[in-house]
Design a protein around this motif. Structure first.
Motif, PDB file in Angstrom:
ATOM      1  N   ILE A   1      -2.186  -2.797  15.651  1.00 40.25           N
ATOM      2  CA  ILE A   1      -2.026  -2.541  14.218  1.00 40.25           C
ATOM      3  C   ILE A   1      -1.351  -3.738  13.561  1.00 40.25           C
ATOM      4  O   ILE A   1      -0.406  -4.308  14.102  1.00 40.25           O
ATOM      5  N   THR A   2      -1.817  -4.064  12.356  1.00 40.60           N
ATOM      6  CA  THR A   2      -1.113  -4.991  11.474  1.00 40.60           C
ATOM      7  C   THR A   2      -0.748  -4.198  10.228  1.00 40.60           C
ATOM      8  O   THR A   2      -1.618  -3.578   9.614  1.00 40.60           O
ATOM      9  N   SER A   3       0.538  -4.194   9.896  1.00 40.63           N
ATOM     10  CA  SER A   3       1.009  -3.412   8.749  1.00 40.63           C
ATOM     11  C   SER A   3       2.261  -4.037   8.153  1.00 40.63           C
ATOM     12  O   SER A   3       3.144  -4.500   8.891  1.00 40.63           O
ATOM     13  N   ALA A   4       2.355  -3.993   6.840  1.00 40.92           N
ATOM     14  CA  ALA A   4       3.565  -4.469   6.159  1.00 40.92           C
ATOM     15  C   ALA A   4       4.773  -3.606   6.524  1.00 40.92           C
ATOM     16  O   ALA A   4       5.912  -4.066   6.419  1.00 40.92           O
ATOM     17  N   ARG A   5       4.552  -2.371   6.980  1.00 39.76           N
ATOM     18  CA  ARG A   5       5.661  -1.490   7.398  1.00 39.76           C
ATOM     19  C   ARG A   5       6.436  -2.088   8.570  1.00 39.76           C
ATOM     20  O   ARG A   5       7.567  -1.696   8.814  1.00 39.76           O
ATOM     21  N   PHE A   6       5.834  -3.012   9.300  1.00 40.10           N
ATOM     22  CA  PHE A   6       6.507  -3.636  10.439  1.00 40.10           C
ATOM     23  C   PHE A   6       7.319  -4.865  10.043  1.00 40.10           C
ATOM     24  O   PHE A   6       8.073  -5.387  10.859  1.00 40.10           O
ATOM     25  N   ASN A   7       7.153  -5.331   8.807  1.00 39.27           N
ATOM     26  CA  ASN A   7       7.890  -6.514   8.362  1.00 39.27           C
ATOM     27  C   ASN A   7       9.385  -6.282   8.527  1.00 39.27           C
ATOM     28  O   ASN A   7       9.914  -5.233   8.147  1.00 39.27           O
ATOM     29  N   GLY A   8      10.077  -7.250   9.091  1.00 36.96           N
ATOM     30  CA  GLY A   8      11.516  -7.168   9.258  1.00 36.96           C
ATOM     31  C   GLY A   8      11.976  -6.331  10.441  1.00 36.96           C
ATOM     32  O   GLY A   8      13.163  -6.246  10.712  1.00 36.96           O
ATOM     33  N   LEU A   9      11.045  -5.687  11.153  1.00 41.82           N
ATOM     34  CA  LEU A   9      11.397  -4.888  12.322  1.00 41.82           C
ATOM     35  C   LEU A   9      11.148  -5.693  13.590  1.00 41.82           C
ATOM     36  O   LEU A   9      10.123  -6.371  13.701  1.00 41.82           O
ATOM     37  N   ASN A  10      12.069  -5.602  14.541  1.00 39.43           N
ATOM     38  CA  ASN A  10      11.822  -6.267  15.815  1.00 39.43           C
ATOM     39  C   ASN A  10      10.829  -5.436  16.636  1.00 39.43           C
ATOM     40  O   ASN A  10      10.427  -4.347  16.223  1.00 39.43           O
ATOM     41  N   ARG A  11      10.442  -5.962  17.771  1.00 35.76           N
ATOM     42  CA  ARG A  11       9.427  -5.308  18.596  1.00 35.76           C
ATOM     43  C   ARG A  11       9.825  -3.891  18.992  1.00 35.76           C
ATOM     44  O   ARG A  11       9.019  -2.963  18.928  1.00 35.76           O
ATOM     45  N   VAL A  12      11.059  -3.693  19.393  1.00 35.53           N
ATOM     46  CA  VAL A  12      11.516  -2.364  19.811  1.00 35.53           C
ATOM     47  C   VAL A  12      11.456  -1.382  18.641  1.00 35.53           C
ATOM     48  O   VAL A  12      10.987  -0.248  18.794  1.00 35.53           O
ATOM     49  N   ALA A  13      11.889  -1.804  17.462  1.00 39.49           N
ATOM     50  CA  ALA A  13      11.861  -0.932  16.286  1.00 39.49           C
ATOM     51  C   ALA A  13      10.429  -0.577  15.887  1.00 39.49           C
ATOM     52  O   ALA A  13      10.159   0.564  15.484  1.00 39.49           O
ATOM     53  N   ARG A  14       9.513  -1.516  16.013  1.00 39.18           N
ATOM     54  CA  ARG A  14       8.101  -1.242  15.707  1.00 39.18           C
ATOM     55  C   ARG A  14       7.552  -0.190  16.663  1.00 39.18           C
ATOM     56  O   ARG A  14       6.894   0.768  16.246  1.00 39.18           O
ATOM     57  N   HIS A  15       7.826  -0.350  17.950  1.00 44.76           N
ATOM     58  CA  HIS A  15       7.349   0.604  18.949  1.00 44.76           C
ATOM     59  C   HIS A  15       7.974   1.972  18.722  1.00 44.76           C
ATOM     60  O   HIS A  15       7.282   2.994  18.810  1.00 44.76           O
ATOM     61  N   ARG A  16       9.253   1.996  18.429  1.00 39.37           N
ATOM     62  CA  ARG A  16       9.948   3.269  18.180  1.00 39.37           C
ATOM     63  C   ARG A  16       9.323   3.987  16.982  1.00 39.37           C
ATOM     64  O   ARG A  16       9.118   5.213  17.013  1.00 39.37           O
ATOM     65  N   LEU A  17       9.006   3.253  15.922  1.00 45.65           N
ATOM     66  CA  LEU A  17       8.393   3.835  14.733  1.00 45.65           C
ATOM     67  C   LEU A  17       7.071   4.512  15.088  1.00 45.65           C
ATOM     68  O   LEU A  17       6.832   5.670  14.724  1.00 45.65           O
ATOM     69  N   VAL A  18       6.208   3.806  15.809  1.00 45.54           N
ATOM     70  CA  VAL A  18       4.907   4.381  16.181  1.00 45.54           C
ATOM     71  C   VAL A  18       5.089   5.576  17.106  1.00 45.54           C
ATOM     72  O   VAL A  18       4.459   6.631  16.916  1.00 45.54           O
ATOM     73  N   ASN A  19       5.959   5.455  18.098  1.00 45.30           N
ATOM     74  CA  ASN A  19       6.191   6.585  19.011  1.00 45.30           C
ATOM     75  C   ASN A  19       6.734   7.796  18.269  1.00 45.30           C
ATOM     76  O   ASN A  19       6.341   8.932  18.560  1.00 45.30           O
ATOM     77  N   ASP A  20       7.619   7.589  17.308  1.00 47.28           N
ATOM     78  CA  ASP A  20       8.147   8.707  16.518  1.00 47.28           C
ATOM     79  C   ASP A  20       7.042   9.362  15.681  1.00 47.28           C
ATOM     80  O   ASP A  20       6.999  10.589  15.571  1.00 47.28           O
ATOM     81  N   LEU A  21       6.171   8.554  15.093  1.00 49.75           N
ATOM     82  CA  LEU A  21       5.068   9.099  14.307  1.00 49.75           C
ATOM     83  C   LEU A  21       4.140   9.964  15.161  1.00 49.75           C
ATOM     84  O   LEU A  21       3.542  10.920  14.667  1.00 49.75           O
ATOM     85  N   LEU A  22       4.026   9.617  16.437  1.00 44.74           N
ATOM     86  CA  LEU A  22       3.103  10.326  17.329  1.00 44.74           C
ATOM     87  C   LEU A  22       3.819  11.310  18.256  1.00 44.74           C
ATOM     88  O   LEU A  22       3.248  11.748  19.253  1.00 44.74           O
ATOM     89  N   ALA A  23       5.028  11.705  17.924  1.00 39.47           N
ATOM     90  CA  ALA A  23       5.827  12.592  18.779  1.00 39.47           C
ATOM     91  C   ALA A  23       5.090  13.886  19.119  1.00 39.47           C
ATOM     92  O   ALA A  23       5.113  14.340  20.272  1.00 39.47           O
ATOM     93  N   GLU A  24       4.419  14.490  18.153  1.00 41.73           N
ATOM     94  CA  GLU A  24       3.702  15.744  18.426  1.00 41.73           C
ATOM     95  C   GLU A  24       2.541  15.523  19.382  1.00 41.73           C
ATOM     96  O   GLU A  24       2.232  16.393  20.186  1.00 41.73           O
ATOM     97  N   GLU A  25       1.895  14.372  19.291  1.00 45.54           N
ATOM     98  CA  GLU A  25       0.803  14.071  20.225  1.00 45.54           C
ATOM     99  C   GLU A  25       1.364  13.907  21.635  1.00 45.54           C
ATOM    100  O   GLU A  25       0.773  14.381  22.599  1.00 45.54           O
ATOM    101  N   PHE A  26       2.511  13.244  21.757  1.00 44.11           N
ATOM    102  CA  PHE A  26       3.142  13.105  23.073  1.00 44.11           C
ATOM    103  C   PHE A  26       3.515  14.474  23.631  1.00 44.11           C
ATOM    104  O   PHE A  26       3.349  14.740  24.815  1.00 44.11           O
ATOM    105  N   SER A  27       3.985  15.364  22.789  1.00 44.14           N
ATOM    106  CA  SER A  27       4.397  16.685  23.271  1.00 44.14           C
ATOM    107  C   SER A  27       3.201  17.561  23.635  1.00 44.14           C
ATOM    108  O   SER A  27       3.367  18.559  24.328  1.00 44.14           O
ATOM    109  N   SER A  28       2.012  17.173  23.200  1.00 42.13           N
ATOM    110  CA  SER A  28       0.828  17.982  23.507  1.00 42.13           C
ATOM    111  C   SER A  28      -0.135  17.296  24.479  1.00 42.13           C
ATOM    112  O   SER A  28      -1.300  17.677  24.555  1.00 42.13           O
ATOM    113  N   GLY A  29       0.331  16.281  25.218  1.00 36.93           N
ATOM    114  CA  GLY A  29      -0.511  15.716  26.263  1.00 36.93           C
ATOM    115  C   GLY A  29      -0.767  14.229  26.226  1.00 36.93           C
ATOM    116  O   GLY A  29      -1.265  13.672  27.189  1.00 36.93           O
TER     117      GLY A  29
END
Length: 104
Positions: A62-90
């Motif tokens: 993904i390329t997104s302005a939402r990642f501007n100013g975020l380091n790699r860990v923060a970018r990954h955390r953001l995506v993982n948080d957005l997909l938390a329900e998908e992780f909880s369902s498999g």
């Protein structure tokens, strides 16, 4: 790419479609690529136990302005948080390549 407007709590469509809908809605990406890599992991015991129609592993770029100013860990955390329900369902694993739209 699908423009499905699914919500993670409403289990319509494939997991790939739901992931794409969530990421498009929340990140407004200029580019997004999602590849279902589950077939390569189907023989793993964990993938067999999770089931979910075989949609357990994805590669996402993904390329997104939402990642501007975020380091790699923060970018990954953001995506993982957005997909938390998908992780909880498999959803078991994401390989992420996340870029901001910073201008030089």
């Amino acid at each position: 790419m699908s423009e499905t407007a699914s919500h993670p709590s409403a289990p319509h469509g494939t997991r790939r479609e739901r992931i794409e809908a969530i990421l498009r809605r929340e990140l407004l990406p200029t580019t997004i690529e999602i590849q279902n890599d589950s077939a390569r992991h189907a023989h793993h015991a964990g993938a067999k136990a999770l089931g979910s129609g075989g949609e357990t592993h994805f590669n996402v770029a993904i390329t997104s302005a939402r990642f501007n100013g975020l380091n790699r860990v923060a970018r990954h955390r953001l995506v993982n948080d957005l997909l938390a329900e998908e992780f909880s369902s498999g959803l078991h694993a994401l390989s992420l390549v996340l870029h901001g739209e910073e201008t030089p």
